[in-house]
Scaffold this motif. Structure first.
Motif, short mmCIF file in Angstrom:
data_model
loop_
_atom_site.label_atom_id
_atom_site.label_comp_id
_atom_site.label_asym_id
_atom_site.label_seq_id
_atom_site.Cartn_x
_atom_site.Cartn_y
_atom_site.Cartn_z
N UNK A 114 0.84 -1.21 0.00
CA UNK A 114 0.00 0.00 0.00
C UNK A 114 0.87 1.25 0.00
N UNK A 115 1.96 1.24 0.78
CA UNK A 115 2.85 2.41 0.83
C UNK A 115 3.44 2.70 -0.54
N UNK A 116 3.92 1.66 -1.23
CA UNK A 116 4.48 1.85 -2.57
C UNK A 116 3.41 2.32 -3.55
N UNK A 117 2.20 1.80 -3.42
CA UNK A 117 1.10 2.21 -4.30
C UNK A 117 0.85 3.71 -4.18
N UNK A 118 0.95 4.23 -2.96
CA UNK A 118 0.64 5.64 -2.73
C UNK A 118 1.72 6.58 -3.25
N UNK A 119 2.99 6.15 -3.26
CA UNK A 119 4.08 7.09 -3.55
C UNK A 119 4.81 6.82 -4.85
N UNK A 120 4.45 5.74 -5.57
CA UNK A 120 5.24 5.32 -6.73
C UNK A 120 4.99 6.22 -7.94
N UNK A 121 5.72 7.33 -7.99
CA UNK A 121 5.64 8.26 -9.12
C UNK A 121 6.86 9.17 -9.12
N UNK A 194 0.90 -3.18 -11.10
CA UNK A 194 1.52 -4.35 -10.47
C UNK A 194 1.13 -4.43 -9.00
N UNK A 195 1.22 -3.34 -8.29
CA UNK A 195 0.85 -3.32 -6.88
C UNK A 195 -0.64 -3.60 -6.70
N UNK A 196 -1.45 -3.11 -7.64
CA UNK A 196 -2.89 -3.36 -7.58
C UNK A 196 -3.24 -4.82 -7.73
N UNK A 197 -2.35 -5.59 -8.38
CA UNK A 197 -2.55 -7.03 -8.49
C UNK A 197 -2.26 -7.70 -7.15
N UNK A 198 -1.22 -7.25 -6.46
CA UNK A 198 -0.76 -7.95 -5.26
C UNK A 198 -1.50 -7.57 -4.00
N UNK A 199 -2.03 -6.37 -3.90
CA UNK A 199 -2.73 -5.99 -2.67
C UNK A 199 -3.90 -6.92 -2.36
#
Length: 456
Positions: A114-121, A194-199
């Motif tokens: 979730x942390x990576x999903x929020x900041x990955x840009x 990718x993160x949306x697949x794993x969460x």
């Protein structure tokens, strides 16, 4: 017997005796297999999350403003936390219960995803990315708690198969996350996809553990065995050898795609098309290493394996100097396969080594076997943690090599030297027969036959 909250019953198993054949056939095997299946699921997702940054860095182009050395440092920190986490995770099963801790361990995987999903840009600070990479280390701890938990469910005659399946199923999480990344990149998606697949997969693993797994009330932490294992030099010798096998596997898994990008100029899609092959084969071949060790002796297989790893690394050095991508990739895939074989053979050595120590102390038969199980069980968590630190060393070596020379050749040469040292230690400690000690060190097998260190 607890069958899980899905039946509204107690999740704690009060009586568990897998060595009783009647109990095992009546109810034990069914329960053990169910717990194994969902343990593999949780550990598999844990490995995927732990190695998440091995593919996240492939998405991080020039707009992120991070050079190759910075990317190698990101994946190094994930490796470090994963290795350190294995120590407390080893003892958490007895403290909280296998089912309960699996729920907690799986749920903790939401923190890094979730942390990576929020900041990955682009524009996010390097420090923020570093914190996210550190958080993924919780996935590395899952291996230790999962192996400890499953070890308690199976009888001695089934442990090799069950632990091999559990470890292999977890290791395959590395190539799977890389395959998912390949699909995402190929579809033109970004890291958030990718993160949306794993969460949701993380959530599913935690829910399944809560519904379908059990706690064994009789599992206790043996602090005396842990202290004795820490004091035993064989624990540290085997940890050193495991750095050469598992440390290589996890370190190369983190670094391979980034090396292809940095040294050979591959695009993210081109790198992702190659990255998963080595970890996949290395995961699948791990049980083969254990089987070969059963037949020919773990020390012999481990010794030959380090010779082969050194030879393959020599080819990598040549390929790096010649800038031959084809030769480099082929040799690196061979290294992955050999690291998988070595994982199986080194782990197979550990129980026999401690049984040999028991014989030296005058124990025999079931007493020697019991001592070996007790000490090897305590040592395995520490050996696994130290072995994983090899991945940290590999990625830091790559960082230094690329930062200093712009290529990985210096790192490959250092790996070659390390494998030579591992060969020397294996031969000197477990295979050399000095004239002053012609009588072999032996370990009781429980069948009236004794084995030398060369066979353990």
């Amino acid at each position: 017997m607890g069958q899980g909250v899905w039946k509204g019953r107690d999740t704690w198993i009060r009586r568990w005796d897998p060595e009783d054949d009647a109990f095992w056939e009546r109810e034990g095997e069914r329960t053990a297999r169910r717990n194994l299946a969902f343990s593999v699921l949780s550990e598999h997702i844990g490995f995927s999350v732990w190695t998440l940054w091995s593919v996240m860095v492939l998405f991080m182009g020039p707009e992120y403003g991070i050079d190759p050395a910075g990317k190698f440092f990101l994946v190094s920190m994930a490796t470090l936390v994963g290795a350190v986490a294995r120590v407390p995770y080893t003892f958490a099963v007895a403290r909280f219960g296998g089912r309960n801790w699996t729920v907690v361990a799986a749920s903790l995987l939401l923190l890094p995803t979730v942390a990576a999903f929020l900041v990955m840009e682009p524009g996010t600070s390097y420090t923020t990315f570093l914190v996210c990479a550190l958080l993924t280390g919780v996935g590395g701890g899952n291996f230790a708690s999962s192996m400890t938990n499953i070890n308690a469910f199976f009888p001695l005659r089934k442990k090799g198969w069950a632990l091999g399946l559990n470890a292999g199923g977890g290791n395959i999480g590395v190539p799977v996350v890389q395959l998912v990344a390949l699909a995402v990149i190929g579809a033109g998606g970004g890291p958030r996809l990718l993160l949306g697949v794993y969460i949701p997969l993380v959530v599913a693993a935690a829910v399944c553990a809560a519904l379908f797994m059990d706690n064994i009330a009789s599992v206790k932490n043996d602090t005396g065995a842990a202290k004795e294992a820490v004091r035993d030099p064989h624990t540290w010798i085997m940890a050193f050898l495991y750095v050469g096998t598992f440390g290589s596997f996890i370190g190369y898994s983190f670094a391979f795609g980034l090396v292809l990008q940095t040294q050979f100029g591959r695009t993210p899609l081109e790198a992702a098309q190659l990255t998963f092959v080595g970890p996949l084969l290395g995961s699948l071949v791990r049980p083969v290493g254990g089987r070969l060790a059963d037949r020919y002796g773990g020390a012999r297989i481990t010794l030959g394996n380090f010779v082969a790893m050194a030879a393959a690394t020599g080819v990598v050095v040549v390929a790096s100097l010649r800038e031959s991508l084809t030769l480099f990739t082929a040799a690196f895939v061979v290294l992955f396969v050999l690291s998988g074989l070595g994982n199986g053979s080194t782990y197979k050595m550990i129980p026999g080594i401690f049984q040999a120590k028991a014989v030296r102390q005058g124990l025999d038969g079931e007493a020697a076997l019991s001592y070996g199980r007790r000490l090897s069980g305590a040592a395995m968590g520490l050996i696994g943690a130290v072995g994983a630190l090899g991945g940290l060393g590999i990625n830091l070596a790559f960082r230094q090599s690329f930062q200093g020379t712009g290529a990985g050749t210096a790192a490959y040469v250092s790996f070659l030297g390390f494998y030579a040292l591992c060969f020397a230690v294996t031969w000197a400690v477990y295979l050399r027969r000095p004239a002053a000690a012609r009588a072999p060190v032996t370990a009781a097998t429980g069948t009236g036959r004794e084995r030398s260190y060369a066979e353990v």
